[in-house]
Design a protein around this motif. Structure first.
Motif, mmCIF file in Angstrom:
data_model
loop_
_atom_site.group_PDB
_atom_site.id
_atom_site.type_symbol
_atom_site.label_atom_id
_atom_site.label_comp_id
_atom_site.label_asym_id
_atom_site.label_seq_id
_atom_site.Cartn_x
_atom_site.Cartn_y
_atom_site.Cartn_z
ATOM 1 N N GLN A 1 53.729 38.427 49.364
ATOM 2 C CA GLN A 1 52.343 38.636 49.176
ATOM 3 C C GLN A 1 51.931 38.042 47.729
ATOM 4 N N TRP A 2 50.629 37.818 47.497
ATOM 5 C CA TRP A 2 50.149 37.265 46.168
ATOM 6 C C TRP A 2 50.101 38.674 45.437
ATOM 7 N N VAL A 3 50.230 38.808 44.342
ATOM 8 C CA VAL A 3 49.749 39.935 43.292
ATOM 9 C C VAL A 3 49.030 39.303 42.095
ATOM 10 N N ALA A 4 48.005 40.079 41.713
ATOM 11 C CA ALA A 4 47.260 39.853 40.608
ATOM 12 C C ALA A 4 47.868 40.222 39.095
ATOM 13 N N VAL A 5 47.987 39.181 38.296
ATOM 14 C CA VAL A 5 48.766 39.569 37.057
ATOM 15 C C VAL A 5 47.607 38.946 35.932
ATOM 16 N N PRO A 6 48.070 39.183 34.597
ATOM 17 C CA PRO A 6 47.355 38.519 33.628
ATOM 18 C C PRO A 6 47.485 37.140 33.669
ATOM 19 N N LEU A 7 46.506 36.461 33.196
ATOM 20 C CA LEU A 7 46.549 35.102 33.068
ATOM 21 C C LEU A 7 47.715 34.328 32.461
ATOM 22 N N VAL A 8 48.266 34.782 31.473
ATOM 23 C CA VAL A 8 49.510 33.930 31.073
ATOM 24 C C VAL A 8 50.551 34.114 31.673
ATOM 25 N N GLU A 9 50.653 35.124 32.665
ATOM 26 C CA GLU A 9 51.923 35.124 33.655
ATOM 27 C C GLU A 9 51.266 34.674 35.131
ATOM 28 N N SER A 10 50.443 33.831 35.022
ATOM 29 C CA SER A 10 49.858 33.404 36.503
ATOM 30 C C SER A 10 50.734 32.078 36.785
ATOM 31 N N ALA A 11 50.840 31.801 37.883
ATOM 32 C CA ALA A 11 51.321 30.744 38.364
ATOM 33 C C ALA A 11 50.475 29.551 38.665
ATOM 34 N N ALA A 12 49.316 29.647 38.349
ATOM 35 C CA ALA A 12 48.124 28.982 38.408
ATOM 36 C C ALA A 12 47.717 28.177 37.026
ATOM 37 N N PRO A 13 47.515 27.173 37.219
ATOM 38 C CA PRO A 13 46.891 26.378 35.871
ATOM 39 C C PRO A 13 45.304 26.897 35.434
ATOM 40 N N TRP A 14 45.539 28.173 34.758
ATOM 41 C CA TRP A 14 44.590 28.955 34.241
ATOM 42 C C TRP A 14 43.624 28.510 33.140
ATOM 43 N N ARG A 15 44.333 27.704 32.315
ATOM 44 C CA ARG A 15 43.669 27.386 31.025
ATOM 45 C C ARG A 15 42.712 26.069 31.395
ATOM 46 N N SER A 16 43.172 25.174 32.544
ATOM 47 C CA SER A 16 42.441 24.171 32.923
ATOM 48 C C SER A 16 41.308 24.511 33.863
ATOM 49 N N LEU A 17 41.478 25.635 34.323
ATOM 50 C CA LEU A 17 40.402 26.413 35.265
ATOM 51 C C LEU A 17 39.287 26.994 34.393
ATOM 52 N N LEU A 18 39.843 27.678 33.434
ATOM 53 C CA LEU A 18 38.797 28.019 32.453
ATOM 54 C C LEU A 18 37.851 27.034 31.675
ATOM 55 N N ARG A 19 38.424 25.845 31.575
ATOM 56 C CA ARG A 19 37.697 24.857 30.877
ATOM 57 C C ARG A 19 36.760 24.372 31.627
ATOM 58 N N LEU A 20 36.767 24.395 33.172
ATOM 59 C CA LEU A 20 35.933 23.831 33.899
ATOM 60 C C LEU A 20 34.492 24.796 34.357
ATOM 61 N N LEU A 21 35.082 25.982 33.678
ATOM 62 C CA LEU A 21 33.943 27.155 33.998
ATOM 63 C C LEU A 21 32.899 27.351 32.755
ATOM 64 N N PRO A 22 31.714 27.657 32.900
ATOM 65 C CA PRO A 22 30.775 28.051 32.049
ATOM 66 C C PRO A 22 31.451 28.996 30.859
ATOM 67 N N CYS A 23 31.508 28.874 29.618
ATOM 68 C CA CYS A 23 32.054 29.498 28.686
ATOM 69 C C CYS A 23 30.926 30.492 28.142
ATOM 70 N N ASP A 24 29.872 30.611 28.455
ATOM 71 C CA ASP A 24 28.945 31.691 27.785
ATOM 72 C C ASP A 24 28.528 32.661 28.789
ATOM 73 N N GLN A 25 29.135 32.615 29.912
ATOM 74 C CA GLN A 25 28.999 33.991 30.933
ATOM 75 C C GLN A 25 30.130 34.923 30.747
ATOM 76 N N PRO A 26 29.720 36.206 31.240
ATOM 77 C CA PRO A 26 30.859 37.160 31.094
ATOM 78 C C PRO A 26 32.137 37.010 31.548
ATOM 79 N N TRP A 27 33.179 37.604 31.069
ATOM 80 C CA TRP A 27 34.562 37.466 31.760
ATOM 81 C C TRP A 27 34.809 38.763 32.071
ATOM 82 N N ALA A 28 35.427 39.023 33.108
ATOM 83 C CA ALA A 28 35.948 40.415 33.488
ATOM 84 C C ALA A 28 37.242 40.221 33.659
#
Lengths: 272, 254
Positions: free
Chosen positions: A210-237
């Motif tokens: 299964q996939w499990v949810a983890v903190p961003l830094v433990e993610s297997a995904a390119p989360w930094r690149s992803l955040l750069r593509l998303l608006p930075c002024d909207q709420p993050w949860a």
């Protein structure tokens, strides 16, 4: 006053916590009000209240509303029910119930998925537009973990249909859910970022079955690149498990880390 | 585990049968547990596994058969029940802590009442075991202030305060979120490593593989199969066992 040659730090988006992050059994045990107060003490700007984890909504929602007002917290209400039924019909009852609950909570934003929306469902969009006309609560659409409501083609088609019907709905972009349905989150962000008004910060890791949810830094995904593509002024949860013997400290750490990341002062690792 | 073949088992169940009204929940249970042995009991819902371990400290009575714990015949009735309960600790799925007592008070209550321990001595013992389960700093809080995983560790510490010879666990991780299961299993593993006699009803097959000396599979109130984990998981003999393992091992949380 800034020294010459320096630049002001970027403002952080509001940092929220999806209360499901504390674990379903824990939230049912303590109640969402308890975790709302904990989130505030940990420095969160707001919380996302989860419909599926309410045991006595009539009592819990006004109590959370009072607490949020007193503490100055922002609120989002998350409905577990899709906007369209499995047969493709608009689920007006689900929408009305969810709006009622969001109102009871005092939440200006209601998060839902498109559920069983399909090409034939486009004919119901004018009905939805009429229902939402003049509605103070903003409905935002989340990519969930299902093929129908969490993969890119149906979501692209849905938003295109909305545009055709003159209906403008924002999107909750869940960074992790794309992995559950085998989609590329970067591709999804390139396609949908203009609509994003709320970001679920969730890393993903593949375990044996299964996939499990983890903190961003433990993610297997390119989360930094992803955040750069998303608006930075909207709420993050935060929407990954928050667990620890000192839960307040763990929660504070993750909030501080996300805030530091958002303002570009991230020296802190995002894992507790 | 090193036990003499002739050693008297610390738990002996002979021909145990139990009914709820017309419904037979345990049928012809024969089980011998040696001191220091770690046993995992598994099986589908309603198979009688929880009832079986609840009989060992007489939370359930039986209508037929004999249960002897540490030489005390539980089925002989009378005062033997109190004697056995002093030697057998039990941890439940829902923790069962007293909500109006602090963690420390939860842990000192039984030693003071049942063992006649003085308060300062009972508190010292409680702090020793709260430290052992890694939550001494929670001693003055109330259960409602703790997470499920922490409450379950308190429940284990509370049992240890009675210095039991046997620990029974009835699905101790079933009420927890997946992220909290490990902290409880780690505590149980450390107990096992120290030689505690343990009977554990659980669906945590990873725990069974790595900790148990013997795995017992129950269905419809009977012990269907029992074997060391390697044999139990590698070469299950009974079709019911194979079906059960097939289902549980394909679940994401197995």
């Amino acid at each position: 006053m800034l020294e010459p040659g320096t630049t002001a730090p970027a403002a952080s988006p509001p940092i929220m916590i999806s209360l499901s992050s504390f674990g379903a059994a824990e939230v049912r045990r303590h109640g969402q009000l308890w975790f709302t107060r904990l989130a505030h003490r940990a420095g969160a700007d707001g919380v996302e209240v989860r419909g599926e984890l309410l045991s006595a909504p009539d009592a819990e929602l006004p109590a959370i509303a009072d607490a949020a007002r007193e503490l100055g917290l922002q609120l989002v209400y998350s409905s577990p029910v899709g906007l369209w039924r499995d047969d493709g019909a608009l689920d007006g009852t689900a929408l009305d119930d969810a709006l009622l609950r969001a109102r009871s909570l005092g939440a200006p934003r209601l998060k839902m998925s498109i559920g069983g929306y399909r090409p034939g469902s486009a004919a119901t969009l004018p009905t939805l537009a009429r229902r939402l006309q003049g509605e103070a609560i903003e409905v935002v659409i989340e990519n969930d973990q299902t093929v129908l409501a969490g993969t890119l083609p149906p979501l692209q088609r849905f938003f295109a249909d909305c545009a055709d019907a003159g209906l403008e709905l924002g999107m909750t972009f869940d960074m992790g859910n794309w992995h559950w349905v085998g989609e590329c989150p970067l591709q999804a962000a390139r396609s949908l970022s203009a609509r994003v008004c709320y970001v679920h910060c969730k890393g993903a890791q593949r375990q044996t079955r299964q996939w499990v949810a983890v903190p961003l830094v433990e993610s297997a995904a390119p989360w930094r690149s992803l955040l750069r593509l998303l608006p930075c002024d909207q709420p993050w949860a935060i929407e990954f498990p928050l667990v620890g013997d000192d839960l307040l400290a763990v929660t504070r750490h993750h909030i501080d880390s996300l805030r530091a990341l958002a303002t570009g002062s991230a020296a802190l690792p995002l894992a507790a | 585990m090193t036990t003499s073949a002739a050693a008297e088992p610390i738990i002996r169940m002979e021909g145990v049968n139990k009914w709820y009204g017309q419904f037979q929940v345990l049928t012809d249970i024969n089980l011998a547990v040696q001191a220091g042995e770690r046993i995992v009991v598994c099986g589908p819902s309603g198979s009688g596994k929880s009832t079986l371990i609840r009989c060992i400290n007489r939370l359930e009575t039986v209508q037929k058969g004999r249960i002897v714990v540490d030489g005390i015949d539980l089925t002989a009735g009378g005062r033997n029940v109190d004697a056995v309960r002093a030697e057998v600790g039990m941890v439940f799925q829902q923790f069962n802590l007293f909500p109006h007592l602090t963690i420390l008070q939860n842990c000192t209550l039984a030693p003071m009442r049942s063992r006649g321990m003085k308060q300062d001595e009972a508190e010292a013992v409680a702090m020793k075991y709260l430290t052992r389960v890694r939550i001494p700093e929670q001693a003055n809080k109330y259960p409602s202030q703790l997470s499920g995983g922490q409450q379950q560790r308190v429940a284990i510490a509370r049992s240890l305060c009675m210095n039991p010879k046997v620990m029974l666990f009835d699905e101790p991780t079933s009420a927890l979120d997946p992220e909290m299961v490990k902290e409880v299993l780690d505590t149980m593993i450390s107990l096992a490593d120290e030689g505690m006699t343990m009977l554990c009803v659980t669906h945590e097959m990873g725990f069974a593989r790595s900790v148990a000396d013997r795995v017992i599979f129950m269905a419809s109130g009977r012990i269907v199969e029992e074997a060391p984990p390697r044999e139990f998981f590698g070469n299950p003999q009974h079709e019911l066992t194979r079906n059960f393992l097939g289902q549980i091992l394909s679940s994401p949380h197995a």
